[in-house]
Design an enzyme around this catalytic site. Structure first.
Site, mmCIF file in Angstrom:
data_model
loop_
_atom_site.group_PDB
_atom_site.id
_atom_site.type_symbol
_atom_site.label_atom_id
_atom_site.label_comp_id
_atom_site.label_asym_id
_atom_site.label_seq_id
_atom_site.Cartn_x
_atom_site.Cartn_y
_atom_site.Cartn_z
ATOM 1 N N ASP A 1 0.853 -1.184 0.000
ATOM 2 C CA ASP A 1 0.000 0.000 0.000
ATOM 3 C C ASP A 1 0.892 1.239 0.000
ATOM 4 O OD1 ASP A 1 -1.538 2.297 1.099
ATOM 5 O OD2 ASP A 1 -3.135 0.815 1.307
ATOM 6 N N ASP B 1 0.194 3.890 2.825
ATOM 7 C CA ASP B 1 0.647 3.460 4.147
ATOM 8 C C ASP B 1 2.171 3.532 4.261
ATOM 9 O OD1 ASP B 1 -1.857 3.018 5.183
ATOM 10 O OD2 ASP B 1 -1.876 0.877 4.745
#
Length: 212
Positions: A203, A206
Site C-alpha cells: 500500500d 501506508d
C-alpha cells in the site's frame, strides 16, 4: 512482457529500476521510501512532458537574441489522494509554476466502486495541460473515476504518471480513455484477491506515511 496498448508507456532504465528496487523492498523504512518515490516522480515527469506541446519564443541571452521553445500552456498537477501526494514534490521540482488540483476517492466496501470525497480543481481546466499523479494503477477504478471527473470539468490534454501499473488496470483505462497517455516505471502481471498489485510494493499510502 505482455503486449501493451499504444497509449501506455513503460519508462524503463537503470535509474527507474534502482528506485523501484527500493520501493518494492519491504525492509525500506518510511523516510527512504518517501525519498525514492519523490525521485522516481522526477524521472517520470521528465518522460511524460516529452509529449507536451510547445511554442516558439524569442529571448535574449547575454550574447545574442535567439529562438527557444516553451511549454505552450499552463500545467496542472492532480495528485490522487492520498498516495499521489508522494509524487507531488518531485513533479513540482521540475514544474515549479504548476497549479495543483486534488482528487480524493475512497472505495465503497459494499459496491467496490470509487466514491469522491474531495475535489479541488482550477477553473477553466480546458486551458491546462493536466498531469495526474497516482503511484499505483491497480484495477483502474479510481483512475477511471478521476479521468471522468477531469473530462467533466473540461480537461482536454491529460497524461497519467504511475510508479507501478497492473495489466488489468492498464487494459481498462487505456480502452476507456484512448486519448490519454499513461506512464509507469513497472508493469506487473496481476492483482490478488484484495485487488493489490502483485508483486507490487504494498500500500503506497501506508508506506509513504508510516500508517502500517
Amino acid at each position: 512482457m505482455p503486449e501493451v496498448p499504444e497509449n501506455f508507456h513503460l519508462v524503463d532504465g537503470p535509474l527507474t529500476r534502482h528506485k523501484l528496487a527500493i520501493l518494492r523492498d519491504e525492509r525500506t523504512p518510511t523516510p527512504i521510501f518517501r525519498q525514492a518515490m519523490r525521485e522516481l516522480a522526477l524521472i517520470m515527469v521528465a518522460e511524460a512532458t516529452r509529449e507536451m506541446p510547445t511554442r516558439k519564443a524569442t529571448i535574449r541571452t547575454p550574447l545574442a537574441e535567439t529562438e527557444v521553445q516553451e511549454i505552450s500552456a499552463p500545467v496542472c498537477l492532480v495528485p490522487v489522494l492520498r498516495a499521489g501526494i508522494g509524487m507531488l514534490d518531485g513533479a513540482l521540482a521540475l514544474l515549479p509554476t504548476a497549479t495543483v488540483g486534488f482528487m480524493g476517492l475512497f472505495r465503497d466496501e459494499a459496491t467496490a466502486k470509487p466514491v469522491e470525497y474531495y475535489v479541488n480543481l482550477p477553473r477553466d481546466l480546458a486551458e491546462y495541460l493536466v498531469l495526474v499523479l497516482d503511484p499505483m494503477l491497480a484495477t483502474g477504478g479510481s483512475l477511471s473515476a478521476t479521468l471522468g471527473k477531469l473530462r467533466e470539468e473540461g480537461a482536454r490534454w491529460i497524461s497519467c504518471i504511475h510508479a507501478v501499473a497492473a495489466v488489468p488496470g492498464v487494459e481498462r483505462v487505456s480502452r476507456e480513455y484512448p486519448d490519454v497517455r499513461f506512464y509507469a516505471a513497472a508493469l506487473d502481471p496481476e492483482l490478488n484477491e484484495d485487488a493489490f498489485i502483485v508483486p507490487g510494493l504494498g500500500d503506497a499510502g501506508d508506506r509513504l506515511y508510516g500508517t502500517l
